[in-house]
Design a protein around this motif. Structure first.
Motif, short mmCIF file in Angstrom:
data_model
loop_
_atom_site.label_atom_id
_atom_site.label_comp_id
_atom_site.label_asym_id
_atom_site.label_seq_id
_atom_site.Cartn_x
_atom_site.Cartn_y
_atom_site.Cartn_z
N VAL A 222 0.81 -1.21 0.00
CA VAL A 222 0.00 0.00 0.00
C VAL A 222 0.84 1.27 0.00
CG1 VAL A 222 -1.98 -1.12 1.08
CG2 VAL A 222 -0.21 -0.08 2.53
N ALA A 223 2.16 1.15 0.17
CA ALA A 223 3.04 2.31 0.12
C ALA A 223 4.46 1.84 -0.17
CB ALA A 223 3.01 3.09 1.44
N VAL A 224 5.22 2.70 -0.86
CA VAL A 224 6.60 2.41 -1.24
C VAL A 224 7.43 3.64 -0.92
CG1 VAL A 224 8.16 1.84 -3.13
CG2 VAL A 224 5.87 0.88 -3.10
N GLY A 225 8.67 3.43 -0.45
CA GLY A 225 9.50 4.59 -0.19
C GLY A 225 10.84 4.27 0.40
N VAL A 238 11.16 10.75 -2.83
CA VAL A 238 9.71 10.67 -2.65
C VAL A 238 8.97 10.76 -3.98
CG1 VAL A 238 7.70 11.75 -1.60
CG2 VAL A 238 9.79 11.51 -0.27
N ALA A 239 9.25 11.81 -4.76
CA ALA A 239 8.55 11.96 -6.03
C ALA A 239 8.84 10.79 -6.97
CB ALA A 239 8.93 13.28 -6.68
N LEU A 240 10.08 10.30 -6.94
CA LEU A 240 10.45 9.17 -7.79
C LEU A 240 9.68 7.92 -7.40
CD1 LEU A 240 12.23 7.97 -10.00
CD2 LEU A 240 14.02 7.63 -8.28
N VAL A 249 3.46 7.09 -0.86
CA VAL A 249 4.87 6.99 -0.50
C VAL A 249 5.04 7.01 1.02
CG1 VAL A 249 7.15 8.08 -0.71
CG2 VAL A 249 5.57 8.06 -2.66
N VAL A 250 5.98 6.19 1.50
CA VAL A 250 6.38 6.19 2.89
C VAL A 250 7.79 6.75 2.97
CG1 VAL A 250 7.09 3.75 2.70
CG2 VAL A 250 6.78 4.78 4.96
N GLY A 297 7.16 19.54 1.29
CA GLY A 297 7.65 18.96 0.04
C GLY A 297 7.31 17.50 -0.08
N TRP A 298 7.50 16.74 1.00
CA TRP A 298 7.16 15.32 0.97
C TRP A 298 5.69 15.11 0.59
CZ3 TRP A 298 9.60 13.67 6.29
CH2 TRP A 298 11.01 13.64 6.16
#
Length: 354
Positions: A222-225, A238-240, A249-250, A297-298
């Protein structure tokens, strides 16, 4: 144990991410070290699951009081192999793995009913078991199948303890990521996948876009980071992560200080919270205050789980929670702003959230 939806996944956590950002806690190891506990043992903070579980409970409570809504358990270094070297048998290890979730759940229940609090079961990389820093290099010489066989048994125990989500964290390379993604299949729990990175690549040197993309089609994720990295590297990732995975994103970096293994101490000044804008650029003078923060920003870049890792304590999490509340217009809730703690780091060095 949390309820399950029609697909078998325990309901609620993914929906909460869709509703708005959630605040993670900070480093478990630094919080325990600052409370006076010796973490020089190879098990690091996982040792206290056996020796002083109340200390782990208090650490979770401190982060919830500071405004975190997600507690990451103290199981980062916990494994059958690691506890076996301590003389603890398989049944005893299963009990301690379950206890790591139970302690976080107890802290969540004590945190009050003003908001929902969540429990993330920490699943550290294979290198954490070796206690030689290899989780910051990856490439252990094991096949993907061997890594999957290592991770699956403790994942099954942790899933059975009823956390809200599995935190597959501080992953150093894509081989281990593939193994973990296979190992979580069929467990009926959502998971997040978080890499430890440096300079735009995994610790093993693979391009981050490829690493994040591995989870794009993983239903459980459910999240990637990223975590356990410098704040600057987190900013750029984060944006990537959002683009490559198509998922929330985590992000929970270290304080920005660097660990000196020769001197066994931390060097440099913290940079967690240094102003930046979406995309990682420096902030121009005169911009509105709400646009200045790293957290802004995040969130603009797609982060929905934000927190800290090594050397980030309740004081920093309180600031982060206040920033998230201000930026999203949500109520911050009753957060206690802790006094500044001691500046010494954990005796065992950087150990991610463990």
């Amino acid at each position: 144990m949390p309820a399950t939806d029609s697909t078998g996944h325990r309901s609620g956590f993914a929906e909460a991410l869709a509703a708005g950002p959630l605040v993670l806690d900070g480093g478990m190891s630094n919080q325990l070290a600052e409370a006076g506990h010796d973490l020089s043992d190879a098990l690091w903070s996982a040792r206290l699951l056996a020796d002083d579980p109340e200390a782990v409970l208090r650490a979770h409570q401190a982060y919830f009081a500071a405004g975190a809504t997600v507690a990451i358990t103290a199981g980062y270094q916990a494994s059958f192999e690691g506890f076996a070297r301590r003389g603890i048998d398989r049944a005893g290890t299963e009990r301690l793995l379950r206890l790591s979730v139970e302690l976080a759940r107890e802290a969540a229940q004590r945190a009050g009913a003003d908001r929902r609090h969540w429990v993330a079961a920490s699943v550290g990389p294979y290198g954490a078991v070796l206690a030689d820093g290899s989780e910051y290099r990856g490439r252990y010489g094991l096949s993907t199948a061997e890594l999957e066989a290592f991770h699956r048994p403790r994942l099954e125990v942790l899933a059975g303890a009823g956390p809200d989500v599995l935190a597959l964290e501080t992953v150093p390379d894509t081989d281990e990521a593939v193994a973990l993604l296979r190992a979580v299949r069929g467990l009926g729990l959502p998971a997040w996948l978080s890499y430890s990175v440096e300079g735009g690549r995994t610790r093993a040197g693979q391009p981050l876009a490829e690493a994040f993309a591995l989870a794009a089609d993983a239903e459980e994720v459910v999240a990637v980071g990223v975590n356990c990295c410098s704040p600057a590297d987190a900013d750029a990732a984060v944006a990537l992560a959002a683009r490559a995975s198509g998922k929330p994103v985590v992000v929970y970096p270290n304080s920005g200080e660097r660990w000196d293994p020769a001197a066994r101490g931390w060097r440099g000044a913290p940079t967690f919270g240094r102003p930046r804008t979406a995309g990682g650029d420096a902030v121009a003078a005169g911009e509105k205050e709400e646009d200045r923060g790293r957290v802004a920003g995040w969130l603009a870049d797609g982060a929905r789980l934000v927190g800290g890792c090594c050397r980030v304590g309740p004081r920093e999490i309180a600031d982060l929670a206040a920033a998230v509340a201000r930026l999203t217009g949500a109520a911050a809730g009753p957060a206690v702003r802790p006094a500044a703690g001691p500046t010494t780091g954990p005796a065992a060095g950087p150990t991610a959230t463990g």
